[in-house]
Design a protein around this motif. Structure first.
Motif, short mmCIF file in Angstrom:
data_model
loop_
_atom_site.label_atom_id
_atom_site.label_comp_id
_atom_site.label_asym_id
_atom_site.label_seq_id
_atom_site.Cartn_x
_atom_site.Cartn_y
_atom_site.Cartn_z
N ALA A 156 0.84 -1.21 0.00
CA ALA A 156 0.00 0.00 0.00
C ALA A 156 0.87 1.25 0.00
O ALA A 156 0.63 2.19 -0.77
CB ALA A 156 -0.93 0.00 1.21
N GLU A 157 1.89 1.27 0.83
CA GLU A 157 2.78 2.43 0.90
C GLU A 157 3.55 2.62 -0.41
O GLU A 157 3.61 3.73 -0.95
CB GLU A 157 3.75 2.30 2.06
CG GLU A 157 4.71 3.48 2.16
CD GLU A 157 5.69 3.36 3.31
OE1 GLU A 157 6.47 4.32 3.49
OE2 GLU A 157 5.68 2.36 4.03
N ALA A 158 4.13 1.54 -0.91
CA ALA A 158 4.92 1.63 -2.15
C ALA A 158 4.05 2.06 -3.32
O ALA A 158 4.46 2.90 -4.14
CB ALA A 158 5.60 0.30 -2.44
N THR A 159 2.86 1.50 -3.41
CA THR A 159 1.96 1.86 -4.51
C THR A 159 1.53 3.32 -4.39
O THR A 159 1.49 4.04 -5.40
CB THR A 159 0.73 0.93 -4.53
OG1 THR A 159 1.17 -0.42 -4.65
CG2 THR A 159 -0.19 1.27 -5.70
N ALA A 160 1.23 3.77 -3.18
CA ALA A 160 0.82 5.16 -2.99
C ALA A 160 1.95 6.11 -3.39
O ALA A 160 1.70 7.16 -4.00
CB ALA A 160 0.41 5.40 -1.54
N ARG A 161 3.17 5.77 -3.06
CA ARG A 161 4.30 6.62 -3.46
C ARG A 161 4.45 6.65 -4.98
O ARG A 161 4.71 7.71 -5.56
CB ARG A 161 5.58 6.14 -2.79
CG ARG A 161 5.56 6.37 -1.29
CD ARG A 161 6.90 6.08 -0.62
NE ARG A 161 6.80 6.12 0.83
CZ ARG A 161 6.67 7.22 1.56
NH1 ARG A 161 6.61 8.39 0.97
NH2 ARG A 161 6.58 7.15 2.87
N GLY A 162 4.25 5.53 -5.63
CA GLY A 162 4.29 5.49 -7.09
C GLY A 162 3.16 6.30 -7.72
O GLY A 162 3.37 7.03 -8.69
N VAL A 163 1.97 6.18 -7.15
CA VAL A 163 0.81 6.94 -7.62
C VAL A 163 1.09 8.44 -7.51
O VAL A 163 0.85 9.20 -8.45
CB VAL A 163 -0.46 6.55 -6.83
CG1 VAL A 163 -1.55 7.59 -6.99
CG2 VAL A 163 -0.95 5.18 -7.27
N ALA A 164 1.60 8.86 -6.37
CA ALA A 164 1.89 10.29 -6.17
C ALA A 164 2.90 10.79 -7.19
O ALA A 164 2.72 11.87 -7.77
CB ALA A 164 2.39 10.53 -4.75
N LEU A 165 3.94 10.02 -7.42
CA LEU A 165 4.95 10.42 -8.39
C LEU A 165 4.38 10.49 -9.80
O LEU A 165 4.58 11.46 -10.53
CB LEU A 165 6.14 9.46 -8.34
CG LEU A 165 7.27 9.74 -9.32
CD1 LEU A 165 7.90 11.10 -9.05
CD2 LEU A 165 8.31 8.64 -9.25
N ASP A 166 3.64 9.46 -10.19
CA ASP A 166 3.07 9.44 -11.54
C ASP A 166 2.07 10.58 -11.76
O ASP A 166 2.04 11.18 -12.84
CB ASP A 166 2.41 8.09 -11.82
CG ASP A 166 3.43 6.97 -11.97
OD1 ASP A 166 4.59 7.25 -12.33
OD2 ASP A 166 3.06 5.80 -11.73
N LEU A 167 1.26 10.88 -10.77
CA LEU A 167 0.31 11.98 -10.91
C LEU A 167 1.00 13.34 -10.91
O LEU A 167 0.55 14.27 -11.58
CB LEU A 167 -0.74 11.93 -9.80
CG LEU A 167 -1.73 10.77 -9.88
CD1 LEU A 167 -2.64 10.77 -8.65
CD2 LEU A 167 -2.56 10.82 -11.15
N ALA A 168 2.09 13.45 -10.17
CA ALA A 168 2.81 14.73 -10.10
C ALA A 168 3.44 15.11 -11.45
O ALA A 168 3.57 16.30 -11.74
CB ALA A 168 3.88 14.68 -9.03
N VAL A 169 3.81 14.13 -12.25
CA VAL A 169 4.45 14.43 -13.54
C VAL A 169 3.48 14.31 -14.72
O VAL A 169 3.88 14.50 -15.87
CB VAL A 169 5.68 13.52 -13.77
CG1 VAL A 169 6.71 13.75 -12.68
CG2 VAL A 169 5.30 12.06 -13.86
#
Length: 137
Positions: free
Chosen positions: A76-89
Motif C-alpha cells: 500500500a505504501e509503495a503503490t501510494a508513493r508510485g501513484v503520487a509520483l506518476d500523478l505529479a508528472v
C-alpha cells in the motif's frame, strides 16, 4: 450564478491519468471487493472558486484523494508513493475533459497512511488539489 468544476469530471480525469500510467485498478467510484480486491479509488472534495475570468468562465480548485487499498501494508505504501509520483508528472493541461471545462494543473501531496478499511485492507491516501476552469458565465 456560480459554476463548479464537476466532481465527476475531476475524478474521471485522475482515474484516466492513473490508468494511462499503468494502474488498471483505478476507479472513480467505490468498487466491491469482487470487482477489484486492491483498488485505487478517487474521491472528490469541495470546489472553491478563485476568480471569474474576463470571458466569464470561473477558475478554482477542487480537492481530491486517491485511496490506495492493498492487502499488504508495504505494498500500500509503495503503490501510494508510485501513484503520487506518476500523478505529479502527468500532463494535466492535455487531459481530455468535456466542453466547457479545462484542467490547468493538479498539485499532488505526499501519501499519508489512513489505516485499514472495513474490508481489512491497508489504505494510503494521496491528496491532490486540481485547478480547473469551467463554463462561460
Amino acid at each position: 450564478m456560480m459554476a463548479s468544476f464537476p466532481a465527476g469530471v475531476a475524478a474521471r480525469a485522475v482515474r484516466d491519468a492513473l490508468r494511462g500510467a499503468g494502474y488498471a485498478n483505478a476507479y472513480d467510484v467505490p468498487v466491491a471487493a469482487w470487482v477489484c480486491c486492491e483498488p485505487i479509488v478517487v474521491s472528490c472534495g469541495t470546489w472553491e472558486r478563485e476568480s471569474r475570468q474576463a470571458d466569464g468562465s470561473e477558475r478554482g480548485r477542487r480537492t481530491l484523494v486517491a485511496h490506495v487499498c492493498c492487502d499488504d501494508p508495504g505494498d500500500a505504501e509503495a503503490t501510494a508513493r508510485g501513484v503520487a509520483l506518476d500523478l505529479a508528472v502527468w500532463d494535466w493541461a492535455s487531459a481530455e475533459t468535456p466542453a466547457g471545462t479545462r484542467i490547468v494543473a493538479c498539485d499532488v501531496g505526499r501519501p499519508v497512511p489512513y489505516g485499514r478499511d472495513r474490508s481489512g485492507r491497508w489504505v494510503w491516501d494521496v491528496p491532490m488539489t486540481m485547478t480547473g476552469v469551467v463554463g462561460n458565465g
